[in-house]
Design a protein around this motif. Structure first.
Motif, PDB file in Angstrom:
ATOM      1  N   LEU A 116       0.971  -1.235  -0.067  1.00 48.17           N
ATOM      2  CA  LEU A 116       0.030  -0.054  -0.025  1.00 48.17           C
ATOM      3  C   LEU A 116       0.783   1.390  -0.039  1.00 48.17           C
ATOM      4  CD1 LEU A 116      -3.255   0.699   0.496  1.00 48.17           C
ATOM      5  CD2 LEU A 116      -2.722   1.206   2.804  1.00 48.17           C
ATOM      6  N   ILE A 117       0.837   1.963  -0.838  1.00 44.83           N
ATOM      7  CA  ILE A 117       1.589   3.358  -0.899  1.00 44.83           C
ATOM      8  C   ILE A 117       0.620   4.666  -1.103  1.00 44.83           C
ATOM      9  CG2 ILE A 117       3.177   4.537  -2.500  1.00 44.83           C
ATOM     10  CD1 ILE A 117       4.293   1.800  -3.255  1.00 44.83           C
ATOM     11  N   LEU A 118       0.765   5.393  -0.624  1.00 40.65           N
ATOM     12  CA  LEU A 118       0.044   6.739  -0.581  1.00 40.65           C
ATOM     13  C   LEU A 118       1.079   7.810  -1.284  1.00 40.65           C
ATOM     14  CD1 LEU A 118      -2.083   9.151   0.268  1.00 40.65           C
ATOM     15  CD2 LEU A 118      -0.706   9.324   2.481  1.00 40.65           C
ATOM     16  N   VAL A 119       0.471   8.545  -2.255  1.00 42.81           N
ATOM     17  CA  VAL A 119       1.202   9.246  -3.010  1.00 42.81           C
ATOM     18  C   VAL A 119       0.451  10.720  -2.812  1.00 42.81           C
ATOM     19  CG1 VAL A 119       1.969  10.083  -5.363  1.00 42.81           C
ATOM     20  CG2 VAL A 119       1.838   7.570  -4.645  1.00 42.81           C
ATOM     21  N   ARG A 130       3.827  -2.838   3.489  1.00 46.70           N
ATOM     22  CA  ARG A 130       3.539  -4.235   3.317  1.00 46.70           C
ATOM     23  C   ARG A 130       2.512  -4.957   3.845  1.00 46.70           C
ATOM     24  NH1 ARG A 130       5.685  -5.144  -1.884  1.00 46.70           N
ATOM     25  NH2 ARG A 130       5.893  -7.366  -1.237  1.00 46.70           N
ATOM     26  N   LEU A 131       1.709  -4.471   4.812  1.00 40.79           N
ATOM     27  CA  LEU A 131       0.600  -4.857   5.478  1.00 40.79           C
ATOM     28  C   LEU A 131      -0.628  -4.032   5.467  1.00 40.79           C
ATOM     29  CD1 LEU A 131       2.774  -6.201   8.718  1.00 40.79           C
ATOM     30  CD2 LEU A 131       1.905  -7.535   6.885  1.00 40.79           C
ATOM     31  N   PRO A 132      -1.754  -4.539   5.600  1.00 40.96           N
ATOM     32  CA  PRO A 132      -2.847  -3.646   5.800  1.00 40.96           C
ATOM     33  C   PRO A 132      -2.449  -2.502   6.686  1.00 40.96           C
ATOM     34  CG  PRO A 132      -3.657  -5.871   5.507  1.00 40.96           C
ATOM     35  CD  PRO A 132      -2.181  -5.938   5.682  1.00 40.96           C
ATOM     36  N   ASP A 133      -3.030  -1.301   6.373  1.00 44.79           N
ATOM     37  CA  ASP A 133      -2.753  -0.099   7.198  1.00 44.79           C
ATOM     38  C   ASP A 133      -4.043   0.230   7.729  1.00 44.79           C
ATOM     39  OD1 ASP A 133      -1.052   1.840   8.419  1.00 44.79           O
ATOM     40  OD2 ASP A 133      -0.346   2.511   6.367  1.00 44.79           O
ATOM     41  N   ASP A 134      -3.804   1.176   8.925  1.00 43.87           N
ATOM     42  CA  ASP A 134      -4.896   1.451   9.422  1.00 43.87           C
ATOM     43  C   ASP A 134      -5.376   3.042   8.902  1.00 43.87           C
ATOM     44  OD1 ASP A 134      -5.806   3.741  11.927  1.00 43.87           O
ATOM     45  OD2 ASP A 134      -6.778   1.866  12.265  1.00 43.87           O
ATOM     46  N   VAL A 135      -6.836   3.027   8.353  1.00 47.85           N
ATOM     47  CA  VAL A 135      -7.368   4.060   7.768  1.00 47.85           C
ATOM     48  C   VAL A 135      -7.242   5.543   8.254  1.00 47.85           C
ATOM     49  CG1 VAL A 135      -9.421   4.936   6.474  1.00 47.85           C
ATOM     50  CG2 VAL A 135      -8.733   2.439   6.325  1.00 47.85           C
ATOM     51  N   GLY A 136      -7.489   5.196   9.683  1.00 44.76           N
ATOM     52  CA  GLY A 136      -7.336   6.423  10.660  1.00 44.76           C
ATOM     53  C   GLY A 136      -5.844   6.998  10.485  1.00 44.76           C
ATOM     54  N   GLN A 137      -5.037   6.247  10.669  1.00 45.05           N
ATOM     55  CA  GLN A 137      -3.775   6.778  10.515  1.00 45.05           C
ATOM     56  C   GLN A 137      -3.309   7.454   9.462  1.00 45.05           C
ATOM     57  OE1 GLN A 137      -0.827   3.901  11.938  1.00 45.05           O
ATOM     58  NE2 GLN A 137      -1.751   3.979  13.998  1.00 45.05           N
ATOM     59  N   ILE A 138      -3.723   6.552   8.151  1.00 51.27           N
ATOM     60  CA  ILE A 138      -3.632   7.271   6.777  1.00 51.27           C
ATOM     61  C   ILE A 138      -4.321   8.550   6.864  1.00 51.27           C
ATOM     62  CG2 ILE A 138      -4.102   6.726   4.271  1.00 51.27           C
ATOM     63  CD1 ILE A 138      -3.759   3.886   4.996  1.00 51.27           C
ATOM     64  N   PHE A 139      -5.574   8.615   7.077  1.00 47.16           N
ATOM     65  CA  PHE A 139      -6.140   9.861   6.921  1.00 47.16           C
ATOM     66  C   PHE A 139      -5.667  10.905   7.968  1.00 47.16           C
ATOM     67  CE2 PHE A 139     -10.681   8.236   5.332  1.00 47.16           C
ATOM     68  CZ  PHE A 139     -10.155   7.744   4.136  1.00 47.16           C
ATOM     69  N   GLY A 140      -5.144  10.765   9.111  1.00 48.14           N
ATOM     70  CA  GLY A 140      -4.490  11.647  10.048  1.00 48.14           C
ATOM     71  C   GLY A 140      -3.358  12.346   9.365  1.00 48.14           C
ATOM     72  N   GLN A 141      -2.393  11.304   8.526  1.00 52.55           N
ATOM     73  CA  GLN A 141      -1.268  11.773   7.973  1.00 52.55           C
ATOM     74  C   GLN A 141      -1.691  12.788   6.827  1.00 52.55           C
ATOM     75  OE1 GLN A 141       1.377   8.863   6.303  1.00 52.55           O
ATOM     76  NE2 GLN A 141       2.785  10.192   5.579  1.00 52.55           N
ATOM     77  N   ILE A 142      -2.820  12.384   6.065  1.00 52.22           N
ATOM     78  CA  ILE A 142      -3.189  13.335   5.065  1.00 52.22           C
ATOM     79  C   ILE A 142      -3.676  14.625   5.345  1.00 52.22           C
ATOM     80  CG2 ILE A 142      -5.015  13.737   3.123  1.00 52.22           C
ATOM     81  CD1 ILE A 142      -5.007  10.476   2.600  1.00 52.22           C
ATOM     82  N   ASP A 143      -4.403  14.578   6.788  1.00 48.42           N
ATOM     83  CA  ASP A 143      -5.258  15.845   7.335  1.00 48.42           C
ATOM     84  C   ASP A 143      -3.832  16.605   7.918  1.00 48.42           C
ATOM     85  OD1 ASP A 143      -7.433  14.954   6.636  1.00 48.42           O
ATOM     86  OD2 ASP A 143      -8.067  14.227   8.726  1.00 48.42           O
ATOM     87  N   GLY A 144      -2.672  16.426   8.029  1.00 46.77           N
ATOM     88  CA  GLY A 144      -1.681  16.995   8.755  1.00 46.77           C
ATOM     89  C   GLY A 144      -0.771  17.610   7.550  1.00 46.77           C
TER      90      GLY A 144
END
Length: 157
Positions: A116-119, A130-144
């Motif tokens: 999983l890669i966020l661009v 390389r493992l499923p990621d926590d959506v809350g953490q992904i969205f939190g990173q984006i929101d920052g």
């Protein structure tokens, strides 16, 4: 004199190398418009991929509000896109022709297995797992992200 010519030639080569490398990034079409999550798996029936997709799209408003596009890369199949397209069209598992599976696998160096890669909107990789990621953490990173901070001032879900 010869040294100056050599340095000028080397600088020209570096500049042209940088330009061609920037033009070969497979997701440049989305630059400054979309954040892209690229999800890799060996097959569409992969349980991690299914779970990650479900989690990412559970709150579609939150997903869309972050200007996200999900690209699913399975085996050697065509890349599938889910989200709101550049022209505003909403797509769900739309096969793509311009972005090739092999190009994404090569560029992001994920030849097999789950990934999983966020661009970011700037076109650069922001997160990799390389493992499923926590959506809350992904969205939190984006929101920052600074650009997202500006977007949040205009409202959303």
């Amino acid at each position: 004199m010869k040294l100056k010519l050599f340095l000028a030639g080397a600088l020209t080569s570096l500049i042209s190398l940088g330009t061609s490398a920037a033009q070969t990034r497979p997701l440049d079409v989305f630059k400054w418009e979309k954040r892209v999550i690229v999800m890799f798996a060996d097959r569409s029936s992969d349980p991690w991929a299914f779970s990650q997709r479900t989690d990412l799209l559970q709150d579609r408003c939150a997903f869309d509000d972050r200007d996200l596009l999900l690209l699913e890369v399975y085996g050697a199949d065509p890349v599938l896109a889910t989200g709101t397209w550049l022209n505003g069209e909403v797509v769900d598992e739309q096969p793509l022709q311009r972005i090739l599976n092999a190009d994404l696998r090569r560029y992001y160096d994920v030849d097999r297995g789950f990934g999983l890669i966020l661009v970011g909107k700037d076109g650069w990789e922001k997160r990799r797992s390389r493992l499923p990621d926590d959506v809350g953490q992904i969205f939190g990173q984006i929101d920052g992200m600074p650009m997202r901070q500006q977007e949040m001032l205009t409202g959303g879900c």
